[in-house]
Design a protein around this motif. Structure first.
Motif, PDB file in Angstrom:
ATOM      1  N   THR A   9       0.840  -1.196   0.000  1.00 33.97           N
ATOM      2  CA  THR A   9       0.000   0.000   0.000  1.00 33.97           C
ATOM      3  C   THR A   9       0.881   1.254   0.000  1.00 33.97           C
ATOM      4  O   THR A   9       1.998   1.242   0.513  1.00 33.97           O
ATOM      5  CB  THR A   9      -0.943   0.039   1.215  1.00 33.97           C
ATOM      6  N   GLY A  10       0.354   2.316  -0.588  1.00 32.67           N
ATOM      7  CA  GLY A  10       1.119   3.553  -0.668  1.00 32.67           C
ATOM      8  C   GLY A  10       2.361   3.386  -1.506  1.00 32.67           C
ATOM      9  O   GLY A  10       3.463   3.759  -1.102  1.00 32.67           O
ATOM     10  N   ALA A  11       2.191   2.845  -2.725  1.00 26.47           N
ATOM     11  CA  ALA A  11       3.337   2.452  -3.542  1.00 26.47           C
ATOM     12  C   ALA A  11       3.885   3.561  -4.432  1.00 26.47           C
ATOM     13  O   ALA A  11       4.864   3.352  -5.133  1.00 26.47           O
ATOM     14  CB  ALA A  11       2.954   1.250  -4.423  1.00 26.47           C
ATOM     15  N   SER A  12       3.282   4.735  -4.407  1.00 23.33           N
ATOM     16  CA  SER A  12       3.653   5.761  -5.383  1.00 23.33           C
ATOM     17  C   SER A  12       4.941   6.500  -5.061  1.00 23.33           C
ATOM     18  O   SER A  12       5.646   6.948  -5.964  1.00 23.33           O
ATOM     19  CB  SER A  12       2.515   6.785  -5.539  1.00 23.33           C
ATOM     20  N   THR A  13       5.282   6.635  -3.776  1.00 25.41           N
ATOM     21  CA  THR A  13       6.465   7.403  -3.383  1.00 25.41           C
ATOM     22  C   THR A  13       7.130   6.766  -2.166  1.00 25.41           C
ATOM     23  O   THR A  13       6.594   5.848  -1.553  1.00 25.41           O
ATOM     24  CB  THR A  13       6.105   8.863  -3.020  1.00 25.41           C
ATOM     25  N   GLY A  14       8.306   7.297  -1.819  1.00 23.93           N
ATOM     26  CA  GLY A  14       8.959   6.963  -0.556  1.00 23.93           C
ATOM     27  C   GLY A  14       9.245   5.490  -0.359  1.00 23.93           C
ATOM     28  O   GLY A  14       9.695   4.784  -1.263  1.00 23.93           O
ATOM     29  N   ILE A  15       8.966   5.011   0.855  1.00 20.97           N
ATOM     30  CA  ILE A  15       9.233   3.629   1.211  1.00 20.97           C
ATOM     31  C   ILE A  15       8.455   2.676   0.312  1.00 20.97           C
ATOM     32  O   ILE A  15       8.981   1.656  -0.141  1.00 20.97           O
ATOM     33  CB  ILE A  15       8.882   3.374   2.692  1.00 20.97           C
ATOM     34  N   CYS A  19      10.260  -0.111  -2.007  1.00 19.10           N
ATOM     35  CA  CYS A  19       9.970  -1.532  -1.817  1.00 19.10           C
ATOM     36  C   CYS A  19       9.403  -2.152  -3.086  1.00 19.10           C
ATOM     37  O   CYS A  19       9.725  -3.304  -3.428  1.00 19.10           O
ATOM     38  CB  CYS A  19       9.003  -1.723  -0.648  1.00 19.10           C
ATOM     39  N   THR A  20       8.562  -1.399  -3.772  1.00 15.43           N
ATOM     40  CA  THR A  20       8.007  -1.874  -5.045  1.00 15.43           C
ATOM     41  C   THR A  20       9.129  -2.213  -6.012  1.00 15.43           C
ATOM     42  O   THR A  20       9.159  -3.299  -6.621  1.00 15.43           O
ATOM     43  CB  THR A  20       7.091  -0.811  -5.668  1.00 15.43           C
ATOM     44  N   GLY A  32       0.427  -2.719  -6.312  1.00 15.95           N
ATOM     45  CA  GLY A  32       0.614  -1.535  -5.483  1.00 15.95           C
ATOM     46  C   GLY A  32      -0.646  -0.709  -5.379  1.00 15.95           C
ATOM     47  O   GLY A  32      -1.289  -0.410  -6.403  1.00 15.95           O
ATOM     48  N   SER A  33      -1.033  -0.357  -4.163  1.00 11.77           N
ATOM     49  CA  SER A  33      -2.206   0.503  -3.998  1.00 11.77           C
ATOM     50  C   SER A  33      -1.812   1.955  -4.219  1.00 11.77           C
ATOM     51  O   SER A  33      -0.790   2.433  -3.727  1.00 11.77           O
ATOM     52  CB  SER A  33      -2.825   0.313  -2.611  1.00 11.77           C
TER      53      SER A  33
END
Length: 281
Positions: A9-15, A19-20, A32-33
């Motif tokens: 979840t929250g795959a667009s930026t940062g951690i 991870c993606t 990825g959400s």
């Protein structure tokens, strides 16, 4: 040939993004959400068939349920190797000045959203009778703030403490299915969330807080310059996934002995005194 399916979840930026990319590089298909179609298009273009977007906000139960049903049909009997609950926000400010709704927003995303996603995708992790695939794992992104609550970050730190407790109870419930659930509790990570931390130091803030908040912002800026690179942290997440019995709560921070382990040996009231002196409260 993919090694398996991962949901982040929250795959667009940062951690989430780091991870993606790490799991894709290691041969996995990442679901990825994302909240925006533009992010879905961007990541799909960059990673092709190795990335599959799921469009939902973690506070939107109907959207979560819809995407979980679609994914179940798409996987057609396969399961998820791992769920990484990463999506989160940071609400900051003096408790005295924050509306209760600000706390509700913090918990809706960091805790209740995490719970909603976990419940919706548990069957794909193996929480079903006569499961025909190997049970998956859950990694919940917590924070060192759950163990070291700093002033004016109470909404964030308390929501992450709730994530820690939720994960511990969940892990023990899921023993019946063989699904493991752990938290990773990072210190500062070099991600865009640092740029989103804004503490109001304007004239509308009572004078008793104003100078202290400015000192805290300087401390936040200093810590951000010594943050762990997101890609290095993603390596740690992947290692946790690969480990058969990982730490149930893994604190990841630079200079860990001085910034965390040593503090565990010091009485809490003494630490209060350090904070009082440091921020000149």
């Amino acid at each position: 040939m993919t090694k398996g399916n991962i949901l982040i979840t929250g795959a667009s930026t940062g951690i989430g993004l780091a991870c993606t990319e790490k799991f894709i590089d290691e041969g996995y298909t990442v679901y990825g959400s994302l909240r925006k179609q533009s992010d879905a298009d961007r990541l799909s273009q960059e990673h092709g068939e190795h990335f599959r977007p799921l469009l939902f906000d973690v506070t939107d139960q109907d959207a979560i349920t819809s995407e979980a049903n679609k994914l179940t049909n798409e996987l057609d009997g396969e399961g998820l190797k791992l769920l990484i609950n990463n999506a989160g926000i940071a609400v900051t400010g003096p408790v005295e000045l924050l509306d209760v709704d600000a706390f509700r927003k913090q918990y809706e995303v960091n805790l209740f959203g995490l719970i909603a996603v976990t419940k919706a995708f548990l069957p794909l992790l193996g929480a079903i009778e006569d499961c025909r695939f190997e049970p998956g794992k859950i990694i919940n992104m917590s924070s060192i703030a759950s163990k070291r609550a700093m002033p004016f970050m109470t909404p964030y730190s308390s929501s992450k403490a709730a994530v820690d407790s939720f994960t511990e109870g969940l892990r023990r419930e899921l023993l019946i299915y063989g699904i493991d659930a752990v938290t990773i509790n990072p210190g500062p990570i070099a991600t865009p969330i640092w740029g989103k931390i804004v503490l109001n130091t304007g004239d509308d803030v009572p004078e008793v807080y104003r100078k202290i908040l400015k000192r805290l912002m300087k401390l936040v800026d200093k810590e951000s310059k010594d943050a762990i690179h997101a890609n290095n942290f993603a390596d740690r997440v992947f290692k946790t996934f690969q480990t058969h019995r990982p730490k149930t709560s893994d604190v990841v921070i630079k200079k860990k002995f001085f910034k965390y382990s040593l503090l565990n040996m010091i009485p809490v009231r003494v630490i209060d005194g350090f904070i009082k002196k440091m921020l000149k409260i």
